[in-house]
Design an enzyme around this catalytic site. Structure first.
Site, short mmCIF file in Angstrom:
data_model
loop_
_atom_site.label_atom_id
_atom_site.label_comp_id
_atom_site.label_asym_id
_atom_site.label_seq_id
_atom_site.Cartn_x
_atom_site.Cartn_y
_atom_site.Cartn_z
N SER A 1 0.87 -1.19 0.00
CA SER A 1 0.00 0.00 0.00
C SER A 1 0.89 1.23 0.00
CB SER A 1 -0.88 0.04 1.26
OG SER A 1 -1.56 1.28 1.34
N TYR B 1 -1.68 -0.72 10.40
CA TYR B 1 -1.81 -0.97 8.95
C TYR B 1 -0.56 -0.45 8.22
CZ TYR B 1 -3.83 -1.18 4.26
OH TYR B 1 -4.06 -1.47 2.93
N1 LIG Z 1 -8.74 -0.65 -0.95
C1 LIG Z 1 -7.73 0.19 -0.75
O1 LIG Z 1 -7.93 1.40 -0.70
C2 LIG Z 1 -6.32 -0.33 -0.64
C3 LIG Z 1 -5.27 0.60 -0.77
C4 LIG Z 1 -3.96 0.13 -0.70
C5 LIG Z 1 -3.70 -1.20 -0.50
N2 LIG Z 1 -4.73 -2.08 -0.40
C6 LIG Z 1 -4.38 -3.50 -0.21
O2 LIG Z 1 -4.79 -4.22 -1.37
C7 LIG Z 1 -5.10 -5.57 -1.01
C8 LIG Z 1 -6.48 -5.90 -1.56
O3 LIG Z 1 -7.42 -5.07 -0.90
P1 LIG Z 1 -8.93 -4.85 -1.43
O4 LIG Z 1 -9.18 -3.39 -1.34
O5 LIG Z 1 -9.13 -5.57 -2.69
O6 LIG Z 1 -9.71 -5.55 -0.20
P2 LIG Z 1 -11.05 -6.41 -0.11
O7 LIG Z 1 -11.49 -6.27 1.30
O8 LIG Z 1 -11.98 -6.06 -1.21
O9 LIG Z 1 -10.51 -7.90 -0.36
C9 LIG Z 1 -9.65 -8.53 0.55
C10 LIG Z 1 -9.83 -10.04 0.43
O10 LIG Z 1 -8.89 -10.66 1.33
C11 LIG Z 1 -9.56 -11.73 1.96
N3 LIG Z 1 -8.93 -12.03 3.25
C12 LIG Z 1 -8.94 -11.29 4.39
N4 LIG Z 1 -8.29 -11.92 5.37
C13 LIG Z 1 -7.85 -13.10 4.85
C14 LIG Z 1 -7.11 -14.20 5.37
N5 LIG Z 1 -6.70 -14.23 6.65
N6 LIG Z 1 -6.82 -15.22 4.55
C15 LIG Z 1 -7.23 -15.22 3.25
N7 LIG Z 1 -7.96 -14.22 2.71
C16 LIG Z 1 -8.25 -13.17 3.50
C17 LIG Z 1 -11.00 -11.26 2.15
O11 LIG Z 1 -11.89 -12.36 2.35
C18 LIG Z 1 -11.24 -10.53 0.82
O12 LIG Z 1 -11.76 -11.39 -0.16
C19 LIG Z 1 -4.99 -5.65 0.50
O13 LIG Z 1 -3.75 -6.20 0.86
C20 LIG Z 1 -5.08 -4.19 0.94
O14 LIG Z 1 -4.43 -3.97 2.17
C21 LIG Z 1 -6.03 -1.69 -0.46
#
Ligand SMILES: NC(=O)c1ccc[n+]([C@@H]2O[C@H](COP(=O)([O-])OP(=O)(O)OC[C@H]3O[C@@H](n4cnc5c(N)ncnc54)[C@H](O)[C@@H]3O)[C@@H](O)[C@H]2O)c1
Length: 257
Positions: free
Chosen positions: A144, A157
């Site tokens: 991130s 985080y």
């Molecule tokens: N959405 C944002 O603004 C953002 C910004 C920067 C980075 N990210 C990162 O991008 C990645 C994807 O995020 P997203 O926004 O698509 O999130 P999301 O919540 O849409 O999807 C996350 C997925 O991870 C799964 N998950 C959670 N805990 C788990 C575990 N212990 N084992 C297996 N699966 C698990 C959930 O079931 C879900 O399907 C993450 O690592 C997040 O930290 C997100």
């Protein structure tokens, strides 16, 4: 658009049930890869599978990326189904509510660190032996921009994503002699179910804060889309990036500048 950039490859995508992981799985499937959809939420991963344009095969494995035995079992099922794994996308993650450090519970700190950074150790330790045998492989960690540019109240985080970034670099150097490339992508604020879960309050306040806190911090003036991340992951996974390792690609609309 290039087609079949991932022909003959098998990709493990964690967090494939939602958001970016879901879109990465779809794009990789459309580019000719076998895809393993590894998510804690098995039903969501099955929904992803049902929406994929399939050129090759898909395997859904209910996986907790924070638990070693669960990851080991996912890798066993992957090798049984496909015999191999060429690409690992560590995308599963959990958010954090804005929380003052003195109010953050130990259990929450541990869970955020386990899902967002220890998981990279666990998936890598079980998949790297397969990659070493072939002297090739690709690992991409979805970190991130918060791992480089902090926000107040997202203490655990930001720390978990900072760890993911440094682990990316350490592994890139360690695994380069085996032809294994390791890179990270730093998404900026992205339009996925996760974004609202950083913010406390009712639905209306969350929507207002999404704009005030997240959208307004992006110089390009738009939230990142899951497809933006999938395109970056496709590039880094393909031979187009065969000279790229240890790199952190910000896909953040300029938030990190
Ligand atoms: N959405 C944002 O603004 C953002 C910004 C920067 C980075 N990210 C990162 O991008 C990645 C994807 O995020 P997203 O926004 O698509 O999130 P999301 O919540 O849409 O999807 C996350 C997925 O991870 C799964 N998950 C959670 N805990 C788990 C575990 N212990 N084992 C297996 N699966 C698990 C959930 O079931 C879900 O399907 C993450 O690592 C997040 O930290 C997100």
């Amino acid at each position: 658009m290039n087609v079949n950039l991932l022909e003959g490859k098998t990709a493990v995508v964690t967090g494939a049930g939602s958001g970016m992981g879901k879109e990465i799985a779809k794009v990789f499937g459309s580019q000719g890869a076998n895809v393993v959809l590894a998510d804690l939420n098995e039903e969501a991963a099955r929904r992803t599978a049902s929406e994929m344009e399939l050129k090759k095969r898909v395997l859904v494995v209910q996986t907790n990326v924070a638990q070693d035995d669960s990851v080991q079992d996912m890798v066993r099922q992957t090798t049984e189904a496909f015999g191999d794994a060429h690409i690992l996308i560590n995308c599963a993650g959990v958010p954090q509510f804005f929380t003052p450090i003195e109010e953050l519970q130990l259990e929450e700190w541990d869970n955020i660190m386990a899902v967002n950074s220890k998981s990279i150790f666990l998936t890598t330790r079980h998949l790297v032996p397969l990659m070493k045998q072939k002297e090739s492989g690709v690992i991409i960690n979805i970190a991130s921009i918060a791992g480089e540019r902090a926000r107040p109240g997202l203490n655990a985080y930001c720390a978990s994503k900072g760890a993911a970034l440094m682990l990316t670099k350490a592994l890139a150097l360690e695994l380069a002699p085996y032809g294994i490339r390791v890179n990270a992508i730093n998404p900026g604020p992205a339009e996925t179910p996760m974004l609202g879960r950083f913010l406390p309050g009712d639905a209306q306040k969350v929507e207002e804060d999404k704009k005030k806190i997240f959208l307004d911090s992006v110089p390009l003036g738009r939230l990142i889309q899951p497809h933006d991340i999938a395109q970056a992951a496709l590039y880094l996974s393909s031979d187009l990036a065969k000279a790229v390792t240890g790199e952190v690609l910000n896909v953040d609309g300029g938030r990190g500048v």
